[in-house]
Design a protein around this motif. Structure first.
Motif, PDB file in Angstrom:
ATOM      1  N   THR A  44       0.839  -1.200   0.000  1.00  0.00           N
ATOM      2  CA  THR A  44       0.000   0.000   0.000  1.00  0.00           C
ATOM      3  C   THR A  44       0.878   1.256   0.000  1.00  0.00           C
ATOM      4  OG1 THR A  44      -1.860  -1.119   1.055  1.00  0.00           O
ATOM      5  CG2 THR A  44      -1.751   1.273   1.335  1.00  0.00           C
ATOM      6  N   GLN A  85      -7.239   0.666  -0.398  1.00  0.00           N
ATOM      7  CA  GLN A  85      -7.488  -0.631   0.264  1.00  0.00           C
ATOM      8  C   GLN A  85      -8.736  -0.534   1.153  1.00  0.00           C
ATOM      9  OE1 GLN A  85      -4.089  -2.097   2.447  1.00  0.00           O
ATOM     10  NE2 GLN A  85      -5.129  -4.001   2.975  1.00  0.00           N
ATOM     11  N   GLU A 163      -6.148  -4.394  -3.317  1.00  0.00           N
ATOM     12  CA  GLU A 163      -6.964  -5.503  -2.826  1.00  0.00           C
ATOM     13  C   GLU A 163      -8.449  -5.355  -3.203  1.00  0.00           C
ATOM     14  OE1 GLU A 163      -5.862  -7.266   0.759  1.00  0.00           O
ATOM     15  OE2 GLU A 163      -3.801  -6.554   0.686  1.00  0.00           O
TER      16      GLU A 163
HETATM   17 MG   LIG Z   1      -2.020  -2.866   2.115  1.00  0.00          MG
END
Ligand SMILES: [Mg+2]
Ligand SMILES: Nc1ncnc2c1ncn2[C@@H]1O[C@H](COP(=O)(O)OP(=O)(O)O)[C@@H](O)[C@H]1O
Length: 217
Positions: A44, A85, A163
């Motif tokens: 991330t 995310q 994700e």
């Molecule tokens: Mg992450």
């Protein structure tokens, strides 16, 4: 040509550990790259560096040939569609329909076309029933679908999904897959963080793993 050129960057969080030290990565035009790696390894963080949400302490990142630090967050958002995310972090409006249409209408896009586009996306992502709901009251899966739909209101030049299949059931993942295939046919490059093997197999051109601040192919 590369969509994204990351050259020798370093990054550490304030009072955190060093995540990248002389890190480089090139992402090619039109290619779908999957980024994997364990929890907390910096996936991330890498996407936030690309988006210019956080800045590297050294090195440079180029987006379509332009230095990332010369682009405002707004103009970056017009080049790269980015789905966080945790999608609730990018939902601001008082209704699902507004979430999709307001930013474009604010910028002066044609109203009728904007609403037509929003209706198409509501249908694709199965959000028609909640179009008048408050985004903050949606289920987690609905929030994620809305976040994806909202970055697709304008077709980006590149797409980053952190994700995207988390909390989506299989038929919703299939709907997302159809959209990704369409974008790929339009030569839109993508960086997708995912651990979903079937999803990766379906879309991958390249799979990279982040470990100890290094990329493994
Ligand atoms: Mg992450
Ligand atoms: N804002 C922050 N401040 C300090 N440390 C952070 C911050 N955000 C993430 N981290 C730490 O940086 C590391 C990488 O996090 P992240 O990029 O979210 O990993 P991943 O997405 O691969 O799970 C983790 O150790 C995490 O705890």
């Amino acid at each position: 040509m590369n969509n994204i050129d990351i050259n020798n960057i370093s990054y550490e969080y304030h009072r955190g550990r060093q995540i990248f030290n002389n890190f480089s990565l090139q992402l090619k035009n039109g290619e779908t790259t999957f980024l994997t790696g364990c929890n907390g390894c910096g996936k991330t963080t890498l996407t936030k560096l690309i988006m210019g949400i956080i800045k590297p302490t050294s090195g440079e990142i180029k987006i379509f040939g332009k230095r990332a630090d010369s682009l405002s967050l707004g103009s970056m958002g017009e080049i790269i569609g980015y789905v966080f995310q945790y999608p609730e972090r990018q939902l601001f409006s008082s209704s699902v329909m507004d979430e999709l249409t307001f930013p474009l209408i604010f910028k002066g896009y044609n109203k009728i076309e904007t609403f037509e586009k929003a209706k198409d996306l509501l249908k694709i992502f199965d959000l028609e029933k909640v179009k008048n709901s408050y985004p903050s009251l949606l289920s987690y899966g609905e929030k994620r679908r809305l976040a994806i739909a909202s970055v697709l209101m304008v077709v980006p030049k590149y797409l980053i999904l952190d994700e995207p299949t988390a909390s989506l059931d299989n038929h919703r993942i299939d709907a997302l897959s159809d959209v990704l295939i369409e974008l790929k046919n339009r030569k839109i490059g993508m960086l997708i963080i995912s651990h979903n093997k079937t999803f990766i197999e379906k879309h991958k051109d390249r799979v990279i793993k982040l470990e100890g601040g290094q990329i493994y192919e």
